[in-house]
Design a protein around this motif. Structure first.
Motif, mmCIF file in Angstrom:
data_model
loop_
_atom_site.group_PDB
_atom_site.id
_atom_site.type_symbol
_atom_site.label_atom_id
_atom_site.label_comp_id
_atom_site.label_asym_id
_atom_site.label_seq_id
_atom_site.Cartn_x
_atom_site.Cartn_y
_atom_site.Cartn_z
ATOM 1 N N ALA A 7 0.821 -1.205 0.000
ATOM 2 C CA ALA A 7 0.000 0.000 0.000
ATOM 3 C C ALA A 7 0.858 1.258 0.000
ATOM 4 C CB ALA A 7 -0.941 0.002 1.204
ATOM 5 N N LEU A 8 1.956 1.254 0.748
ATOM 6 C CA LEU A 8 2.853 2.413 0.754
ATOM 7 C C LEU A 8 3.442 2.660 -0.627
ATOM 8 C CD1 LEU A 8 4.758 1.985 4.146
ATOM 9 C CD2 LEU A 8 3.320 3.926 3.479
ATOM 10 N N ILE A 9 3.847 1.604 -1.292
ATOM 11 C CA ILE A 9 4.409 1.762 -2.640
ATOM 12 C C ILE A 9 3.365 2.306 -3.601
ATOM 13 C CG2 ILE A 9 5.336 0.491 -4.626
ATOM 14 C CD1 ILE A 9 6.610 -1.454 -2.619
ATOM 15 N N CYS A 10 2.170 1.730 -3.557
ATOM 16 C CA CYS A 10 1.151 2.057 -4.559
ATOM 17 C C CYS A 10 0.414 3.359 -4.275
ATOM 18 C CB CYS A 10 0.159 0.903 -4.678
ATOM 19 S SG CYS A 10 0.920 -0.602 -5.316
ATOM 20 N N SER A 11 0.665 3.958 -3.133
ATOM 21 C CA SER A 11 0.037 5.251 -2.831
ATOM 22 C C SER A 11 1.031 6.407 -2.935
ATOM 23 C CB SER A 11 -0.585 5.221 -1.428
ATOM 24 O OG SER A 11 0.391 4.917 -0.444
ATOM 25 N N HIS A 12 2.241 6.125 -3.435
ATOM 26 C CA HIS A 12 3.257 7.170 -3.619
ATOM 27 C C HIS A 12 3.699 7.229 -5.078
ATOM 28 C CE1 HIS A 12 3.591 6.936 0.783
ATOM 29 N NE2 HIS A 12 4.249 8.078 0.734
ATOM 30 N N GLU A 13 4.209 8.383 -5.448
ATOM 31 C CA GLU A 13 4.795 8.557 -6.780
ATOM 32 C C GLU A 13 6.268 8.172 -6.739
ATOM 33 O OE1 GLU A 13 3.656 9.335 -9.647
ATOM 34 O OE2 GLU A 13 1.735 10.361 -9.405
ATOM 35 N N GLY A 14 6.539 6.976 -6.298
ATOM 36 C CA GLY A 14 7.912 6.516 -6.148
ATOM 37 C C GLY A 14 8.377 6.703 -4.716
ATOM 38 N N ILE A 15 8.810 5.623 -4.081
ATOM 39 C CA ILE A 15 9.247 5.691 -2.683
ATOM 40 C C ILE A 15 10.419 4.730 -2.498
ATOM 41 C CG2 ILE A 15 7.539 3.962 -1.977
ATOM 42 C CD1 ILE A 15 7.357 5.435 0.731
ATOM 43 N N ARG A 16 11.436 5.181 -1.751
ATOM 44 C CA ARG A 16 12.620 4.354 -1.521
ATOM 45 C C ARG A 16 12.435 3.462 -0.295
ATOM 46 N NH1 ARG A 16 17.631 8.584 -2.759
ATOM 47 N NH2 ARG A 16 17.119 8.877 -4.984
ATOM 48 N N ARG A 22 11.029 3.888 7.386
ATOM 49 C CA ARG A 22 10.769 4.980 8.331
ATOM 50 C C ARG A 22 9.278 5.114 8.615
ATOM 51 N NH1 ARG A 22 9.110 9.892 7.301
ATOM 52 N NH2 ARG A 22 9.636 9.726 5.080
ATOM 53 N N ILE A 23 8.472 5.067 7.569
ATOM 54 C CA ILE A 23 7.025 5.245 7.736
ATOM 55 C C ILE A 23 6.404 4.054 8.462
ATOM 56 C CG2 ILE A 23 4.825 5.484 6.511
ATOM 57 C CD1 ILE A 23 6.399 6.959 4.294
ATOM 58 N N SER A 24 6.858 2.855 8.122
ATOM 59 C CA SER A 24 6.268 1.649 8.698
ATOM 60 C C SER A 24 6.819 1.319 10.076
ATOM 61 C CB SER A 24 6.503 0.454 7.769
ATOM 62 O OG SER A 24 7.889 0.139 7.695
#
Length: 247
Positions: A7-16, A22-24
């Motif tokens: 979900a974090l990947i698919c809700s961002h315009e690119g995430i490292r 950090r977020i999780s």
């Protein structure tokens, strides 16, 4: 954890990866385990040259990318304004693109017309019940969703209706009686769809019996306490209204 990372990947315009960690609040080791081992991430995500992760299907509105996995995709208001011949041509073109077999020997095109008419009437029923078009004109509607990525991910759906908070996965049968097998078929991909669309949505599987009249009830899955809503085509708008809380 897999669902959260996806979900974090698919809700961002690119995430490292470091930002996912950090977020999780998870370690980089844990994050990397899922980034390179999760079927969803391996099959439905990719990493660019800047080491940012992207989803093939975004968890946003509109759900960019999902049109590449279905025969037809549009906003609800666009669908309501399209006639059947244009709809069928777009659907056939999309089905060829995703590799959907268009062999008509078992009445496939008749089922397409039946499904199209039922969904058109569903929106007509909402209008007749006084539901403002502005409430649903930016709902998304998909026909013939086919996601087949490795042995781990299989999602087939006749129609997906994405409202503000619900994802209706509609299994259509030109029948007027409920069968256990078809109930199971309607519910089969719910967990996959929950991952695909993310925590914002509740997934509602439903069996639609288009040859029936005035059917609206719950069917119980075999050997479980789980219930699946069942309705005839003429009551589909009632099901959508009830689950969406539209008065």
């Amino acid at each position: 954890m897999e669902r959260n990372i996806y979900a974090l990947i698919c809700s961002h315009e690119g995430i490292r990866a470091k930002n996912i960690a950090r977020i999780s609040g998870e370690s980089r080791k844990t994050i990397n385990h899922y980034l390179y081992g999760s079927p969803y991430i391996k099959e439905l995500c990719y990493q660019d040259k800047a080491y940012r992760w992207h989803g093939l299907i975004r968890q946003s509105v509109p759900h960019y990318g999902i049109e590449d996995f279905c025969g037809y995709y549009s906003w609800a208001d666009e669908f309501l304004d399209i006639d059947y011949e244009e709809f069928l041509e777009r659907l056939k073109k999309g089905c060829r693109h995703i590799g959907r077999n268009l062999n008509d020997t078992r009445g496939l095109f008749h089922s397409f017309e039946d499904t199209y008419s039922t969904m058109q009437n569903m929106f007509g029923g909402l209008i007749e019940d006084g539901v403002e078009r502005s409430i649903w004109d930016r709902w998304e509607i998909l026909f013939e969703l086919r996601i087949k990525r490795s042995r781990s991910i299989r999602i087939y759906a006749d129609v997906i209706l994405v409202t503000d908070e619900k994802v209706f996965s509609l299994e259509f049968k030109m029948k007027d009686v409920i069968s256990i097998e078809e109930l199971e078929q309607a519910a089969k991909y719910s967990e996959y769809l929950e991952v695909l669309f993310g925590p914002r949505y509740d997934v509602i599987p439903a069996l639609v019996l288009t040859a029936g009249v005035n059917i609206y009830e719950d069917g119980q899955l075999a050997d479980t306490s789980a219930m699946v809503p069942v309705c005839s085509g003429d009551r589909l708008h009632c099901l959508v209204k009830d689950y969406c809380g539209i008065l």
